[in-house]
Motif scaffolding. Structure first.
Motif, PDB file in Angstrom:
ATOM      1  N   GLY A 202       0.813  -1.279  -0.015  1.00  0.00           N
ATOM      2  CA  GLY A 202      -0.072   0.080  -0.102  1.00  0.00           C
ATOM      3  C   GLY A 202       0.938   1.124  -0.086  1.00  0.00           C
ATOM      4  O   GLY A 202       2.059   1.254   0.414  1.00  0.00           O
ATOM      5  N   SER A 203       0.427   2.298  -0.209  1.00  0.00           N
ATOM      6  CA  SER A 203       0.935   3.588  -0.306  1.00  0.00           C
ATOM      7  C   SER A 203       1.119   4.103   1.073  1.00  0.00           C
ATOM      8  O   SER A 203       0.351   3.965   1.771  1.00  0.00           O
ATOM      9  CB  SER A 203       0.097   4.719  -1.075  1.00  0.00           C
ATOM     10  OG  SER A 203       0.022   4.151  -2.578  1.00  0.00           O
ATOM     11  N   VAL A 204       2.321   4.838   1.241  1.00  0.00           N
ATOM     12  CA  VAL A 204       2.476   5.580   2.446  1.00  0.00           C
ATOM     13  C   VAL A 204       1.522   6.733   2.596  1.00  0.00           C
ATOM     14  O   VAL A 204       1.067   7.252   1.741  1.00  0.00           O
ATOM     15  CB  VAL A 204       3.886   5.877   2.709  1.00  0.00           C
ATOM     16  CG1 VAL A 204       5.127   4.862   2.595  1.00  0.00           C
ATOM     17  CG2 VAL A 204       4.361   7.146   1.628  1.00  0.00           C
ATOM     18  N   PHE A 205       1.211   7.158   3.841  1.00  0.00           N
ATOM     19  CA  PHE A 205       0.167   8.070   3.957  1.00  0.00           C
ATOM     20  C   PHE A 205       0.468   9.430   3.367  1.00  0.00           C
ATOM     21  O   PHE A 205      -0.662   9.929   2.783  1.00  0.00           O
ATOM     22  CB  PHE A 205      -0.172   8.284   5.710  1.00  0.00           C
ATOM     23  CG  PHE A 205       0.690   9.096   6.168  1.00  0.00           C
ATOM     24  CD1 PHE A 205       0.603  10.495   6.578  1.00  0.00           C
ATOM     25  CD2 PHE A 205       2.089   8.519   6.789  1.00  0.00           C
ATOM     26  CE1 PHE A 205       1.489  11.393   7.070  1.00  0.00           C
ATOM     27  CE2 PHE A 205       2.898   9.293   7.323  1.00  0.00           C
ATOM     28  CZ  PHE A 205       2.715  10.674   7.464  1.00  0.00           C
ATOM     29  N   TRP A 206       1.442   9.939   3.524  1.00  0.00           N
ATOM     30  CA  TRP A 206       1.707  11.137   2.758  1.00  0.00           C
ATOM     31  C   TRP A 206       1.857  11.351   1.092  1.00  0.00           C
ATOM     32  O   TRP A 206       1.262  12.281   0.547  1.00  0.00           O
ATOM     33  CB  TRP A 206       3.120  11.724   3.256  1.00  0.00           C
ATOM     34  CG  TRP A 206       4.288  10.996   2.891  1.00  0.00           C
ATOM     35  CD1 TRP A 206       5.201  10.019   3.559  1.00  0.00           C
ATOM     36  CD2 TRP A 206       5.210  11.078   1.621  1.00  0.00           C
ATOM     37  NE1 TRP A 206       6.000   9.462   3.117  1.00  0.00           N
ATOM     38  CE2 TRP A 206       6.293  10.229   1.750  1.00  0.00           C
ATOM     39  CE3 TRP A 206       4.905  11.858   0.603  1.00  0.00           C
ATOM     40  CZ2 TRP A 206       7.020   9.949   0.767  1.00  0.00           C
ATOM     41  CZ3 TRP A 206       5.903  11.957  -0.406  1.00  0.00           C
ATOM     42  CH2 TRP A 206       6.956  10.811  -0.247  1.00  0.00           C
TER      43      TRP A 206
END
Length: 301
Positions: A202-206
């Motif tokens: 998954g993508s990192v939050f930022w």
């Protein structure tokens, strides 16, 4: 063979994302509505010179709670809207992805367009704009229109126009939302791919936040003319002398003739300030998997 799509946690993610996002940006959305609805007065002046002027005057006259006028209605509407819209986009992307995991740009646009929901924004618009109409009436020496409640507006509409009265401006809303989703979702997906990934893929939050902000800004400005027309059509309580419109085409002609084409970009700055963080926050919460966490589901399964 494609695995089953986890619809329930996706809907929970979208609902939570909607509540958090709209609470953070609602005062800016109120300013946007009032800027889009203001008309040039008899002396050639506007009530609000800019978004900051509108914010200051509204806060000074109506206080902090005034900045959240209509927020309960908006949260009630935006929660299921975001829940459905974000989950539906993922669902259609899942179904349209080929066996090799590829999804073409046209199919991404179809997924975005198919994710559209039409929230009943009419009540929110009335409540947000009540202060502007009341202030204008007082300035021009007429009676100030007392702000009413969402329930009173709904009952009045049902009584005078039937249940369909609650869906005034639906066509314009669909025109805005379909166009927005066709632009936003493919752009977000491709920007999000560029960022770093977590161990679970998954993508990192930022990265999701920035992708949501950038895609939201581009889409918001692109469809702003449709939003201006939608807002004008949905305003029922008008100040004395304000123009009424009989549909999308009539609104486009009257606004362009009396106010110029620049009027269709009115509130665009506010829309960026609303949409960018709203979708940035929403996508971040959505991709963090809050729904899976609350439901006790392991995302890697």
């Amino acid at each position: 063979m494609k695995s089953d799509f986890p619809l329930l946690p996706k809907i929970v993610n979208g609902g939570i994302a909607g509540i958090i996002g709209v609470t953070c940006v609602f005062p800016i959305d109120l300013v946007k509505t009032r800027l889009q609805n203001q008309r040039i007065g008899p002396n050639g002046q506007l009530m609000y010179r800019s978004m900051f002027d509108c914010f200051a005057k509204t806060f000074r006259k109506e206080g902090l709670f005034g900045m959240y006028r209509g927020s309960a209605v908006n949260i009630l509407l935006i929660t299921p809207e975001k829940a459905i819209k974000l989950a539906a986009n993922d669902f259609f992307r899942h179904k349209l992805t080929d066996e090799n995991g590829r999804l073409s740009i046209p199919k991404e646009m179809i997924s975005g367009g198919a994710a559209v929901t039409t929230p009943m924004e009419l009540l929110k618009i009335q409540l947000q704009d009540a202060g502007r109409v009341s202030a204008k009436g007082a300035i021009e020496g007429g009676e100030a229109i007392v702000a009413t409640s969402a329930t009173a507006i709904a009952l009045k509409l049902i009584k005078t126009r039937g249940i369909l009265g609650l869906y005034r401006g639906t066509t314009a809303t669909m025109l805005r939302d379909v166009s927005f989703s066709v632009i936003y979702f493919p752009l977000f997906a491709n920007l999000n791919k560029l960022g770093p990934k977590r161990k679970d893929g998954g993508s990192v939050f930022w990265a999701s936040f920035l992708a949501g902000c950038c895609a939201g800004s581009v889409a918001a400005v692109s469809v702003n003319p449709f939003d201006v027309i939608k807002t004008r059509l949905q305003v029922l309580n008008k100040a004395k002398g304000e123009v009424t419109y009989n549909g999308i085409l009539d609104a486009f002609i009257k606004i362009s003739k009396s106010e110029g084409y620049g009027a269709f970009l009115r509130g665009a700055g506010c829309r960026i300030m609303v949409i960018a963080p709203l979708f940035g926050i929403a996508q971040t919460v959505y991709f963090l998997g809050v729904g899976e966490f609350l439901l006790g589901i392991n995302k890697t399964n």
